[in-house]
Scaffold this active site. Structure first.
Site, PDB file in Angstrom:
ATOM      1  CB  THR A  73      22.100  25.447  29.396  1.00  0.00           C
ATOM      2  OG1 THR A  73      22.877  25.734  30.566  1.00  0.00           O
ATOM      3  CG2 THR A  73      20.632  25.703  29.706  1.00  0.00           C
ATOM      4  CG  ASN A 148      27.966  22.834  39.796  1.00  0.00           C
ATOM      5  OD1 ASN A 148      27.167  22.091  40.366  1.00  0.00           O
ATOM      6  ND2 ASN A 148      27.785  24.134  39.726  1.00  0.00           N
ATOM      7  CD  GLN A 176      32.077  21.484  36.446  1.00  0.00           C
ATOM      8  OE1 GLN A 176      33.299  21.366  36.361  1.00  0.00           O
ATOM      9  NE2 GLN A 176      31.479  22.662  36.344  1.00  0.00           N
ATOM     10  CB  SER A 196      30.225  22.344  28.824  1.00  0.00           C
ATOM     11  OG  SER A 196      30.494  23.721  28.664  1.00  0.00           O
ATOM     12  CG  HIS A 198      32.501  27.242  29.012  1.00  0.00           C
ATOM     13  ND1 HIS A 198      32.539  27.839  30.245  1.00  0.00           N
ATOM     14  CD2 HIS A 198      31.249  26.767  28.875  1.00  0.00           C
ATOM     15  CE1 HIS A 198      31.360  27.727  30.837  1.00  0.00           C
ATOM     16  NE2 HIS A 198      30.556  27.084  30.015  1.00  0.00           N
ATOM     17  CB  THR A 234      24.131  27.809  10.035  1.00  0.00           C
ATOM     18  OG1 THR A 234      23.108  27.929   9.047  1.00  0.00           O
ATOM     19  CG2 THR A 234      25.480  27.691   9.366  1.00  0.00           C
ATOM     20  CB  CYS A 320      24.815  28.709  35.918  1.00  0.00           C
ATOM     21  SG  CYS A 320      26.254  28.135  34.991  1.00  0.00           S
TER      22      CYS A 320
END
Length: 380
Positions: A73, A148, A176, A196, A198, A234, A320
């Protein structure tokens, strides 16, 4: 997650790959700041640059094109909000089937947003993009590679042929698609692309924005010069190491042919359970791990509750939206009636899905259907 639970919601988030877990744990044993020039800092910097190489290889990008972000995102928002400012964009062009992150980022630019439609199969109407590009002023076109909810593969080559030869810019949400399609970012006309971790068995909390050199001024978060000045803050060596390890190991775990076989079996046997079953986007090209379907009259909230009580996890579409079960804007854009959209369920398979998972889901769904039929009979 124990194997006694049946998890068919990989499009929401894939289980952590063992290689990603090991890489993260090893990184957590290190101390320091990756921007420090001493030995501790250099050790962390080496992990980050190794992760950058690994992600770049999976996406077909040059290592210098990879900017790590806090999520997909954030990467999407940097591309659209940051891109609108840095690239002197005058309007944003998106499709009606985009993820909410794209739509919200487009709104946040304060620029005019042109929304092009989907056809009945969930494919972006490229003719409408062509019309949108004929308007005056530079546009940023933001489209997804794979939907998605439906798994529909979008006609990126056609879209790139429209945008590439023009002064307009193209951003691709490839969240995706990573690991499932050949992205080949460095060679394609797209200017930016979001990824992404995950979704491929990496950790939650890290994404990446791929950026061509001519769009390298795109920024969102200022800071201390991290990521070559392209994203402040960081870096988390642990998260980057997990992302990189997942990118390197994903192909070893994700057997695309097996996943497609299991997904087809799931869809075929669902039809045996109910002949009125509707599969959304069935006639379009799709990645082989998703079935977005509905049994008319069986509300998705009811079905999901029944399955969840049996330890079976599927979804009603995008995960989401604050955990809400509601109408799908994707299906609405495809012209699906609201009463059928309210029945939509998405089963998405992934790297650790098995025949046993599919059988357990089908057995559970058959029970849900039986209760539904009994309720209908009582109501009659």
């Amino acid at each position: 997650m124990t194997r006694s639970a049946i998890y068919l919601d990989h499009n929401a988030s894939a289980p952590l790959l063992p290689e990603a877990r090991a890489a993260m744990l090893a990184a957590l044993d290190l101390v320091g700041n990756p921007s420090s020039v001493h030995g501790h800092g250099r050790a962390l910097r080496n992990l980050i640059e190794t992760g950058r190489d690994q992600v770049a290889r999976l996406a077909g990008a040059e290592r210098k094109q990879v900017v790590f972000t806090g999520s997909a995102t954030e990467a999407i928002t940097q591309a659209i909000v940051g891109g609108a400012k840095a690239l002197k964009v005058e309007r944003i062009v998106i499709s009606a089937g985009e993820h909410a992150a794209v739509g919200k980022a487009a709104e946040a630019t304060g620029l005019p947003v042109v929304v092009v439609g989907l056809d009945a199969d969930g494919v972006i109407r490229t003719d409408e993009i062509a019309v949108a590009l004929q308007q005056d002023g530079i546009a940023l076109v933001a489209v997804h590679a794979v939907n998605n909810e439906t798994g529909v593969v979008q006609p990126l080559a056609k879209i790139e042929a429209l945008v590439g030869p023009t002064p307009h810019y193209l951003f691709i949400d490839a969240v995706q698609a990573l690991g499932k399609l050949d992205l080949d970012f460095a060679a394609r006309p797209a200017d930016m692309m979001a990824l992404s971790a995950h979704k491929i068995g990496g950790p939650v909390g890290i994404g990446a924005l791929l950026v061509k050199s001519h769009a390298d001024t795109v920024r969102l978060i200022p800071g201390g010069g991290q990521e070559q000045g392209r994203r402040g803050g960081t870096e988390s060596a642990s998260l980057v190491a997990g992302f990189g390890a997942a990118a390197e190991a994903f192909a070893q775990h994700y057997d695309a042919a097996l996943v497609a076989k299991l997904t087809f079996e799931l869809m075929y046997r669902l039809r045996e359970l109910n002949g009125d079953l509707v599969v959304f986007g069935e006639k379009a090209q799709r990645v082989g791990n998703v079935v977005d379907f509905a049994v008319p009259g069986l509300k998705n909230a009811v079905a999901m509750m029944g399955l969840d009580l049996m330890g079976i996890s599927v979804s009603s579409g995008s995960a989401c939206s604050s955990g809400k079960v509601g109408p799908s804007h994707v299906l609405a854009a495809m012209g699906v009636a609201p009463e059928l959209s309210d029945c939509a369920l998405r089963a998405s398979l992934g790297w650790n899905s098995t025949e046993e998972d599919v059988s357990a889901f089908l057995s559970g769904f058959e029970q849900v259907l039986d209760r539904h039929r009994r309720r209908q009979g009582q109501a009659a």
